[in-house]
Design an enzyme around this catalytic site. Sequence first.
Site, mmCIF file in Angstrom:
data_model
loop_
_atom_site.group_PDB
_atom_site.id
_atom_site.type_symbol
_atom_site.label_atom_id
_atom_site.label_comp_id
_atom_site.label_asym_id
_atom_site.label_seq_id
_atom_site.Cartn_x
_atom_site.Cartn_y
_atom_site.Cartn_z
ATOM 1 N N ASP A 232 8.470 -8.036 5.521
ATOM 2 C CA ASP A 232 7.245 -7.484 5.391
ATOM 3 C C ASP A 232 6.231 -8.562 5.855
ATOM 4 O OD1 ASP A 232 5.398 -5.043 4.266
ATOM 5 O OD2 ASP A 232 4.273 -6.959 4.001
ATOM 6 N N ASN A 240 -5.520 -6.559 11.303
ATOM 7 C CA ASN A 240 -6.064 -5.218 11.649
ATOM 8 C C ASN A 240 -7.692 -5.153 11.358
ATOM 9 O OD1 ASN A 240 -3.851 -4.110 13.105
ATOM 10 N ND2 ASN A 240 -3.136 -3.088 10.975
ATOM 11 N N HIS A 245 -6.891 -3.198 15.724
ATOM 12 C CA HIS A 245 -5.474 -2.679 15.790
ATOM 13 C C HIS A 245 -5.074 -3.014 17.007
ATOM 14 C CE1 HIS A 245 -5.680 -0.310 12.177
ATOM 15 N NE2 HIS A 245 -6.949 -0.007 12.455
ATOM 16 N N ASP A 249 -1.430 -4.438 16.909
ATOM 17 C CA ASP A 249 -0.099 -3.884 17.776
ATOM 18 C C ASP A 249 0.727 -5.050 18.486
ATOM 19 O OD1 ASP A 249 -0.535 -1.512 16.878
ATOM 20 O OD2 ASP A 249 -1.692 -0.942 18.767
ATOM 21 N N GLU A 275 4.312 -2.547 8.996
ATOM 22 C CA GLU A 275 4.494 -3.848 9.166
ATOM 23 C C GLU A 275 5.928 -4.347 8.546
ATOM 24 O OE1 GLU A 275 1.572 -4.054 5.615
ATOM 25 O OE2 GLU A 275 1.910 -2.840 7.479
#
Length: 365
Positions: A232, A240, A245, A249, A275
């Site tokens: 994680d 973010n 975002h 990404d 994630e």
Amino acid sequence: MASRALQRLWGWSCSAPGALPLEHRRSYEVVAQTFVLASLGHLLFACVLIGLQIPLLIVLNLACVATNTAALMLHRRLQLHRAMTVKLSATLLLITSSVWLIGPDAGFEYYFFLLLCEMLISDMAARYKIVMSATVGSVALATLLMAPHSTPWMLEAEAFREDIRLTNLVMVFLILGLILWRLHAITERCEHHFRRDATHDYLTTVLNRRAIFHEADMLWQQGRDFTLLLLDADHFKQVNDTHGHTAGDEVLRHLAYIVRAALREGDRLGRVGGEEFLIVLPDSTRGEVLSVATRIRRCLADQPCRMEALTLSVTFSMGMATAQEATSLQTLIDMADRRLYRAKSAGRDQLVMSDLEIIGPAAMS
């Protein structure tokens, strides 16, 4: 050079527009290639007719080349029904004229069946196919019933009748074979894309949640030893929230690239959440798993995610569980998940290998 130019022209003529949904691409490309192959067939047949000295059919064949080109342009603009109607109308006129000029036993009637085949493999609406099939069938029936069985031209060139019939038969089989070959090739390619999209995450291109769990399930059903390593990204929500975002990404793509490069041959990687990533390591020892985790951490430290005016360093919290520790796959997944969150609670950038063992950043440096 000429070969490359022809390839580019073929690609431009037959490749589906990017905006077209994948499920319609197969039919689009098949029909587009049918237009191109039909044009080549008309050109070839025009050369044959030059030798037989039939000016009207030469002109009609060349007109069909122009009509197929116009139909291809309409097809590229996604005016699919109009393109097919233009193509069918011109070809019907050519076939009917050929039968009337040369006679109904010279093989031109075979092209009626080829027209039906071309239309039926297209992705047109059922109503359109029914109407056009009825039209082609009606024109074919009327042409064969009403066409004269002897014509002035044929009386003068009776010796050519069998040659023309055989030429038409060969042309129909050649065009039909090419269409079916291209249909098979395009279908195979589209099926590959469908399978890839069904099993891979669109953003990171690694396996998606269902596919990676399927990999683990197969190993479990086979009774093989394997390890799950659940990862994680630490503080990803802040990426973010702070940078947007788009940056998030880009970070996810970078993380997937780093992790994939650190794996052994045969290890599988999937994205199981926003994630979160899951690594399935078949036939792996404790030392091998630790080695993979260490490589991932070192690569992340050495290669932060770099964007135009931004560099982001991201770490992973990791939870590990081996198949020998659990009595079911779901228990094994829950165990890896529980250890992952213990790693996050312990300060992040940690690897929890068992309920009693936590490997911190210093030990993985």
